[in-house]
Design a protein around this motif. Structure first.
Motif, PDB file in Angstrom:
ATOM      1  N   SER A 107      -5.813   6.317   8.260  1.00 22.02           N
ATOM      2  CA  SER A 107      -4.336   5.889   7.863  1.00 22.02           C
ATOM      3  C   SER A 107      -3.742   5.033   8.729  1.00 22.02           C
ATOM      4  CB  SER A 107      -3.495   7.031   7.699  1.00 22.02           C
ATOM      5  OG  SER A 107      -3.126   7.675   9.089  1.00 22.02           O
ATOM      6  N   ILE A 108      -2.874   4.103   8.420  1.00 23.41           N
ATOM      7  CA  ILE A 108      -2.661   2.821   9.228  1.00 23.41           C
ATOM      8  C   ILE A 108      -1.893   3.569  10.552  1.00 23.41           C
ATOM      9  CG2 ILE A 108      -0.848   1.203   9.259  1.00 23.41           C
ATOM     10  CD1 ILE A 108      -1.430   0.431   6.432  1.00 23.41           C
ATOM     11  N   ALA A 109      -1.091   4.624  10.260  1.00 26.07           N
ATOM     12  CA  ALA A 109      -0.448   5.304  11.556  1.00 26.07           C
ATOM     13  C   ALA A 109      -1.328   5.393  12.557  1.00 26.07           C
ATOM     14  CB  ALA A 109       0.354   6.548  10.984  1.00 26.07           C
ATOM     15  N   ASN A 110      -2.712   6.080  12.267  1.00 24.05           N
ATOM     16  CA  ASN A 110      -3.523   6.515  13.174  1.00 24.05           C
ATOM     17  C   ASN A 110      -4.396   5.240  13.678  1.00 24.05           C
ATOM     18  OD1 ASN A 110      -2.711   9.102  12.939  1.00 24.05           O
ATOM     19  ND2 ASN A 110      -4.495   9.672  11.479  1.00 24.05           N
ATOM     20  N   LEU A 111      -4.521   4.352  12.837  1.00 25.33           N
ATOM     21  CA  LEU A 111      -5.147   3.071  13.224  1.00 25.33           C
ATOM     22  C   LEU A 111      -4.424   2.246  14.375  1.00 25.33           C
ATOM     23  CD1 LEU A 111      -6.550   1.370  10.122  1.00 25.33           C
ATOM     24  CD2 LEU A 111      -7.737   2.489  11.762  1.00 25.33           C
ATOM     25  N   LEU A 112      -3.064   2.459  14.172  1.00 23.16           N
ATOM     26  CA  LEU A 112      -2.418   1.813  15.451  1.00 23.16           C
ATOM     27  C   LEU A 112      -2.458   2.287  16.803  1.00 23.16           C
ATOM     28  CD1 LEU A 112       1.044   2.141  13.674  1.00 23.16           C
ATOM     29  CD2 LEU A 112      -0.271   0.131  14.076  1.00 23.16           C
ATOM     30  N   HIS A 113      -3.287   3.542  16.714  1.00 22.85           N
ATOM     31  CA  HIS A 113      -3.713   4.026  18.204  1.00 22.85           C
ATOM     32  C   HIS A 113      -5.011   3.626  18.462  1.00 22.85           C
ATOM     33  CE1 HIS A 113      -0.086   6.059  18.162  1.00 22.85           C
ATOM     34  NE2 HIS A 113      -0.325   6.896  17.183  1.00 22.85           N
ATOM     35  N   VAL A 114      -6.052   3.046  17.532  1.00 21.95           N
ATOM     36  CA  VAL A 114      -7.171   2.611  18.009  1.00 21.95           C
ATOM     37  C   VAL A 114      -7.172   1.465  19.103  1.00 21.95           C
ATOM     38  CG1 VAL A 114      -9.363   1.634  17.171  1.00 21.95           C
ATOM     39  CG2 VAL A 114      -8.131   3.404  15.703  1.00 21.95           C
ATOM     40  N   LYS A 115      -7.872   1.660  19.909  1.00 25.45           N
ATOM     41  CA  LYS A 115      -8.068   0.512  21.187  1.00 25.45           C
ATOM     42  C   LYS A 115      -8.828  -0.454  20.928  1.00 25.45           C
ATOM     43  CE  LYS A 115      -4.820   2.516  24.230  1.00 25.45           C
ATOM     44  NZ  LYS A 115      -4.190   3.103  22.771  1.00 25.45           N
TER      45      LYS A 115
END
Lengths: 284, 398
Positions: free
Chosen positions: A240-248
């Motif tokens: 989900s986009i919310a989780n993708l935001l934490h991908v480095k």
């Protein structure tokens, strides 16, 4: 798959709900490697967005799933059928189960919109002519085209109308899977928002699984359950986009937190707020 | 390897694939004061034809309030739901009450979503009822008007082109020289093999036929050379070349320019204040003006050599004798008459090709249609012009 780390092996994740699965797919053009060891699961009933920079092979990926481009290596399963080894008969039946919307609609230019929508019905079913017309009129209405468009030729339609007509044709046989190539590209913001609502409505009503290649951040925020990021020749992350935001990953960070990405997420927040206030007002 | 990636189909997914095995049944059950339309099985688009007629028939024959029972329906799609709604509406139109029973929530949603859209008959259908004679007159009138309109626009286009060409004469800087030479190569040099082969064969045929007929008269065979010379230099070489070039170049001009119009390139040019007639039309037509006479020269030579071969074969006349024989009978005016026609043919081919290309629209198939039209019109006009020239030159006595 909950943790937003780069995914090494998608096949380890819950496979029971994957309607399309790509397993270790390679795509090479002479020396140019576009995809290498690409894994992707598309789950039943979800709306999956595929994003990636220019030249990362988003369209090639879609064409590979459709079988228009033969992968250099790897396997593609659609509804559990291995598309590399299945008989032509079986593949034909699979192809009836998906509807595809190409970038510019890819309508048959010698047929009217109505005939375009009725085309799959005429080819694959034996419903009567009057029923065909009733069905195509219903689909025309479903995608939000006016009745007057029914007798027009594709050359007489605007870009947005072409997309809608293409979608109506893709939906003619009530497919289980809908594959869309940049459905909102070239639409005005209102038209794009309409399209988003339409997709959500279709998913809710028909239980569609949707896979869309898109660049439209608003659209990603509005409709996609999960987003797959094409980077470094594979699906770098899917979540989900919310989780993708934490991908480095620099590209992903730039994509979602750059000026336009921030604006889109902000807009979504605002919309949610408005809706919340609205519903609150209703309750009061 | 394959066992490792064994991928069992998810539950319920595979069943939705089996469109062939799906069955659908329709029964009318009369219970007390109601008629129950009972659907069972997969009410989906692939199966509809099995029950559509029966269901409509049943509505027509129904005498009691109708109940459409969908409880035994295993699968439903929008087309199936639409059929149910159609039946319900049909029943209501006939003044019968109709009730739909379904115990499945998603089926009920689908029924609601599958709307009936009716559409009034368009005006064209009423038009079709007009009497045959009137429609025939109408069609003829339209065709005539279209041709006159076409002719007018073509003449206008030619005028514009001549204006541009005259301008280019005085200001050669504006000429696109690269484009011009590119098109000379495309329309001229690349056409040499096909033109020389075809005219060689035509020359052979003409000489062979002439020698065959003339052999009936003793000593008249020698006139075969004269016959060959007149036919080839005056008519055949130039006509065949023009037709081949019309087929090759007129179509390619239409396709090139048509694709550019469809792609919006011509609009882009116009918006920059550039003239497609200067950029696209002039180099092509002028290239043909250069290459067609040269091609005709090649055609003359190869047709005469074809004739020489045929005459040597049938009459045993050696090549040397043929050449001296040709020298004796040949007249320069036959050659110049042939060559004098080429600029007109070149302009016709080039203008028709470019004009039709500029008529293209954004509809994808329009370029295809126009290509055919341009070749047909170019060849038609070439032959028409050739006939007019024949009369003209005869009247002049050359």
């Amino acid at each position: 798959m909950d943790e937003a780390l780069p995914i090494a092996d998608v096949s380890a994740s819950s496979s029971s709900e994957a309607i399309i699965r790509l397993h270790r797919v390679d795509n090479r053009f002479n020396t140019l490697v576009v995809h290498e060891n690409l894994d992707l699961d598309i789950r039943k009933g979800e709306i999956l967005g595929i994003i990636g920079g220019s030249g990362t092979g988003k369209s090639i990926l879609l064409r590979t799933i459709l079988g228009l481009h033969h992968a250099s290596a790897g396997e593609i399963f659609v509804m559990g059928v291995n598309m590399n080894t299945a008989s032509e008969e079986k593949k034909k039946r699979i192809r009836k189960q998906w509807g595809v919307l190409f970038q510019d609609g890819a309508l048959f230019s010698s047929l009217t919109v109505g005939e375009n929508i009725a085309f799959p019905l005429r080819e694959f079913t034996s419903v009567s002519k009057s029923m065909r017309e009733a069905i195509s009129l219903m689909k025309l209405d479903l995608v939000g085209l006016p009745l007057s468009a029914y007798d027009l030729y594709p050359g007489e339609l605007s870009g947005g109308m072409k997309k809608r007509a293409g979608l109506a044709r893709a939906l003619a046989l009530d497919p289980a899977i809908l594959l869309l190539d940049e459905p909102t590209a070239g639409l005005d913001p209102l038209g794009a928002a309409d399209f988003d609502r339409l997709l959500l409505g279709l998913r809710a009503g028909l239980g569609l699984t949707v896979c869309m290649v898109t660049h439209d951040l608003d659209s990603l925020h509005a409709v996609c359950d999960r987003v797959a990021v094409l980077a470094e020749k594979r699906i770098y992350a899917v979540d989900s986009i919310a989780n993708l935001l934490h991908v480095k990953h620099p590209w992903i960070q730039e994509y979602f937190t750059g000026p336009r990405g921030r604006m889109a997420s902000h807009a979504r927040g605002l919309a949610a707020l408005c809706q919340w206030e609205h519903s609150g007002a209703d309750q009061r | 390897m394959t066992a490792e990636f064994d991928f069992p189909p998810p539950d319920g997914l595979f069943s939705s694939l089996s469109s062939r095995e799906d069955t659908l049944a329709f029964d009318v059950i009369r219970t007390g004061s109601k008629e129950s339309f009972h659907f069972s099985g997969a009410l989906i688009v692939y199966c509809l034809n099995a029950v559509e007629e029966a269901a409509r028939e049943a509505v027509r024959n129904a005498r009691a309030p109708i109940v459409i029972n969908l409880t035994a329906v295993t699968r439903l799609d929008t087309a199936g739901a639409l059929l149910v709604n159609l039946i319900a509406e049909d029943a209501q139109k006939r003044g019968k009450t109709c009730e739909i029973i379904s115990d499945n929530g998603s089926h009920r949603n689908l029924l609601q979503a599958s709307r009936l859209i009716s559409r009034e008959q368009d005006a064209e259908r009423a038009d079709a009822k007009a009497c045959f004679f009137l429609r025939f007159l109408n069609a003829v009138g339209l065709a005539v008007c279209r041709q006159i309109n076409f002719l007018g626009r073509l003449i206008g286009f030619m005028g514009h082109f001549l204006f541009i060409a005259a301008g280019l004469l005085f200001r050669p800087r504006l000429m696109r020289w690269t484009s011009l030479f590119f098109h000379v190569e495309q329309t001229g040099i690349r056409a040499v093999p096909i033109v020389s082969l075809l005219t060689f064969l035509i020359g052979m045929v003409v000489a062979y036929m002439g020698a065959e007929q003339l052999s009936r008269f003793a000593g008249a065979q020698i006139f075969a050379v004269k016959l060959l010379e007149v036919t080839i230099l005056r008519e055949m070489a130039v006509l065949i070349t023009a037709i081949v070039v019309a087929g090759r170049s007129s179509s390619s001009f239409t396709a090139q320019i048509g694709a550019m119009v469809a792609n919006g390139e011509v609009a882009a040019m116009l918006s920059m204040g550039l003239e497609p007639n200067t950029l696209l039309v002039a180099p092509r037509v002028l290239a043909l003006l250069i290459s067609l006479p040269m091609l005709v020269l090649v055609a003359d030579l190869s047709a005469l050599s074809g004739g020489a071969v045929a005459i040597w074969y049938t009459m045993g006349m050696s090549i040397n004798t043929f050449i001296s024989e040709l020298h004796a009978v040949a007249e320069l005016r036959n050659f110049t008459v042939g060559l004098a026609k080429t600029p007109f043919f070149a302009v016709v081919i080039g203008l028709i090709g470019c004009f039709q290309g500029l008529q293209a629209t954004s509809r994808a198939e329009s370029v295809g249609f126009l290509t055919t039209i341009s070749v047909v019109q170019a060849i038609f006009l070439i032959i028409l012009l050739d006939a007019l020239f024949a009369i003209f030159f005869t009247a002049l006595g050359v």
